[in-house]
Design an enzyme around this catalytic site. Sequence first.
Site, PDB file in Angstrom:
ATOM      1  N   HIS A   1      57.697  41.134  27.169  1.00  0.00           N
ATOM      2  CA  HIS A   1      56.903  41.807  26.317  1.00  0.00           C
ATOM      3  C   HIS A   1      56.847  40.826  24.858  1.00  0.00           C
ATOM      4  O   HIS A   1      56.056  40.977  24.154  1.00  0.00           O
ATOM      5  CB  HIS A   1      57.710  43.038  25.876  1.00  0.00           C
ATOM      6  CG  HIS A   1      57.315  44.246  26.945  1.00  0.00           C
ATOM      7  ND1 HIS A   1      58.120  45.259  27.095  1.00  0.00           N
ATOM      8  CD2 HIS A   1      56.286  44.150  27.752  1.00  0.00           C
ATOM      9  CE1 HIS A   1      57.474  46.125  28.013  1.00  0.00           C
ATOM     10  NE2 HIS A   1      56.493  45.478  28.624  1.00  0.00           N
TER      11      HIS A   1
ATOM     12  N   CYS B   1      28.884  39.074  28.676  1.00  0.00           N
ATOM     13  CA  CYS B   1      29.976  39.769  27.921  1.00  0.00           C
ATOM     14  C   CYS B   1      31.261  39.463  28.724  1.00  0.00           C
ATOM     15  O   CYS B   1      32.313  40.235  28.454  1.00  0.00           O
ATOM     16  CB  CYS B   1      29.778  41.140  27.708  1.00  0.00           C
ATOM     17  SG  CYS B   1      29.441  42.034  29.374  1.00  0.00           S
TER      18      CYS B   1
ATOM     19  N   ASP C   1      33.798  40.708  36.841  1.00  0.00           N
ATOM     20  CA  ASP C   1      33.497  41.221  38.031  1.00  0.00           C
ATOM     21  C   ASP C   1      32.458  40.628  39.297  1.00  0.00           C
ATOM     22  O   ASP C   1      32.745  40.519  40.312  1.00  0.00           O
ATOM     23  CB  ASP C   1      32.946  42.773  37.989  1.00  0.00           C
ATOM     24  CG  ASP C   1      34.173  43.779  37.814  1.00  0.00           C
ATOM     25  OD1 ASP C   1      35.052  43.836  38.167  1.00  0.00           O
ATOM     26  OD2 ASP C   1      33.738  44.909  37.128  1.00  0.00           O
TER      27      ASP C   1
ATOM     28  N   GLU D   1      26.908  42.607  37.351  1.00  0.00           N
ATOM     29  CA  GLU D   1      28.396  42.273  37.638  1.00  0.00           C
ATOM     30  C   GLU D   1      28.668  42.181  39.074  1.00  0.00           C
ATOM     31  O   GLU D   1      29.751  42.217  39.842  1.00  0.00           O
ATOM     32  CB  GLU D   1      29.206  43.182  36.818  1.00  0.00           C
ATOM     33  CG  GLU D   1      28.887  44.660  36.960  1.00  0.00           C
ATOM     34  CD  GLU D   1      29.738  45.394  35.951  1.00  0.00           C
ATOM     35  OE1 GLU D   1      30.889  45.163  35.677  1.00  0.00           O
ATOM     36  OE2 GLU D   1      29.205  46.693  35.637  1.00  0.00           O
TER      37      GLU D   1
END
Length: 838
Positions: A460, A768, A721, A697
């Site tokens: 983290h 994008c 994708d 996509e």
Amino acid sequence: MHNNNKELTLSAPLSGPVLTLARVPDAVFAGGAMGDGIAIDPLNDTLHSPCAGVVIHVARTGHALTVRADNGAELLLHLGLDTVELQGDGFSVLVKEGARVSNGQPLLRYDVDKVGRRCKSLVSLLILTNGEDFQARPITLKNVKVGEPLLHIIARTPQAANTEERAGPEVRAQVRVAHRGGLHARPAALVRQTAQGFQSRSQLHFAGKSAPCNSLIGLMGLAVGEQDDVQVSCQGPDADAALQALIAALATALPQDRHAAVAPASHPVPKRPAEAGVLQGVCAAPGLVDGPLFKLNAISLPPDAGGHDPAGQRQAFDAALNEVRREIDGTLAQAKRLGNTDEEAIFAAHLALLEDPALLDAAAQAIDGGNAATHAWSQSIDAQCQVLQQTGSALLAERANDLRDLRQRVLRALLGETWHYDVPAGAIVAAHELTPSDLLQLSGQGVAGLCMAEGGATSHVAILARGKGLPCLVALGAALLDQEQGQAVVLDADGGRLELMPGAERLAQVGQIRQERQERRAAQQLRAHQPAATLDGVSIDVAANVASSAEAADALANGADGVGLLRTEFLFVDRHTAPTEEEQRAACQAVLDAMGDKPVIIRTIDVGGDKQLDYLPLPPEANPVLGLRGIRLSQARPEILDQQLRALLQTRPLERCRILLPMVTEVDELLHIRRRVDALCGELGIERRPEIGVMIEVPAAALQAEQLAEHADFLSIGTNDLSQYTLAMDRDHAGLAARVDALHPALLRLIAMTCAGAAVHERWVGVCGALASDPLATPVLVGLGVRELSVSPVQIGEIKDRVRQVHETECRRLAHGLLKLSSAAAVRHACHQHWPLR
């Protein structure tokens, strides 16, 4: 045998000497992580049932099973230690799941010689796994024979033990865990949060062990890995709903886990031969800085003589816990306000840990025994850290750092120490291992970089350091802490090096490199608000990908020409009911308002398949990314899309709102939505509908780009994708993620085909996906015909600067030549040759 329906005496399942759990040579069992119980070092070869009941779980490897007694107590019978590694060899299970068994009935046999030679120990366990409802009291700690009294089980409350008062039968299901790295802190917190939303009691079962779903540490202690199959059981008035929600929580990978999996900084730097004056480590966050070394030390406690007043210590402990909860609540609120989703998830997990019964009960028990609250809390944390480190999972061992963070915070509250490090600005902080709370404070104090003796690149702290832009090295070794306070060092996180004795020439070189980078970033930022055009005058819009109005405001401040992708999923996740039409309208309006006079492209909801919603239960799918998601879900549940379209059509000014449809694979899907938008416009009295675009996509959409462009106003390529569908590689697969490269020639051919098809109808094409944020790819995309790049807000200035360095005509000529190359690596090499990065 039963004393009544609440109490139970268990008989010995094996013959042999009896041991307390504390004497078991295994930290997980000895530390009580699995529950209370007893152990036997067996002298026979058959395990018998300690009571009458039902077999509710049989381990796949045959080394363990769980019996639910008639009074509701659940008893894990675990033969030997580390016997799961034998994969069933040497074991014969004599009963099946769901079978009714009698007291003393043989349950499994094992080959004493074969198992004894190959396992860590034959010491076997009888563990009470639902200790929140019952407690176990040993009857004897001497040698026993099968069938002799061994343990007394007592219900903690009458209601908990009386199965007749449990509303409804138990329901169970098996599910494959999708979370990157398995059930570490954040996924376990999601499971816990999901379970707490229902009245039913839920448990997770894996490899012969069980844990209540309301215990974060219990869940992590199961050491469930990615793609492991687990069982979920729920019992109570809303058991069916709880089961479905928990299945979805386990089977849906967290977005931040997917993001972290492909972060370049998460890949360890290979160790090189030792070099004098240099400590080698692993890059957790990139960068190159120099400065004085400043060492931080953890709180150490003096010995505790005991004999403290339990009431006073409990009061002080509760006050400290409340103080830390308030601190974390404040951090969470700020993270939400600023849209820092990684930070929010990390500290939400900390808040869940702070309420974990495994931690609190152990501390309370120690306080009741006369220990000081400081030592009781510290010992409780240390025991659970050991449990996580003994699981054998590097990821779970890193999560022990989150527990140490809570140890420090609560100790500071108990000791009255002001939580503040007096660290000079520009220092390079060194520590054994920093915690997330440490990092947040240090970043606010202007430190230059971080380095740790231990820690990992997926921790983290590493995630937060990357988000804060703080160079960070981990796993430097104990020698780091032997260095002198204040000595000048160079932290080269990109190269995985901490240079301990840099000369004047090296310091000057580092200063010059840093100055050049800062000047370049400053120059890029100065021009970030100006339009971007190639050297031969072709305009390229550089927009931003955002998920909230806060991120939109940040994008505008960084010079975005608009929002190229607003992901509306943020409105639908992390809640138990669907957002209303007004909530959706207000959220989208806030983004439009934050962007001034710039256009905003809003993608309709893209959930389903691998992204489940609690309030929209869908059947589990074998191949979720090929299943019911995106526009397909909208067709299956048209009321969801209708509500969202109504909300979007009521934003103002409507001409700045553009609608983007995800996962379109054929023209008819686009025409259907267009007709629906037209109908809603008529109902709302809107004369001119907003522009509607299609996400490219899937390969089918790219291959039909010309036909789609005839009816769409623009096309936007989602390279993430599109890459995995084209290459048949899951971009979340740990072994394949690095190969899912959108600069693969096959991907570039699909992008070229999309741009060519759109040009036939004079439509513009944007990108994008992550490829738009890669400056190496900018000239390629410009050359293939892309006219809008939507990137992360912090990269707007850099990508605009990259556009201004190239000629579109040359990009076009060279980019089409790249389509003939053999691999993504070859394309990247050629890009470096044609358009070198400065």
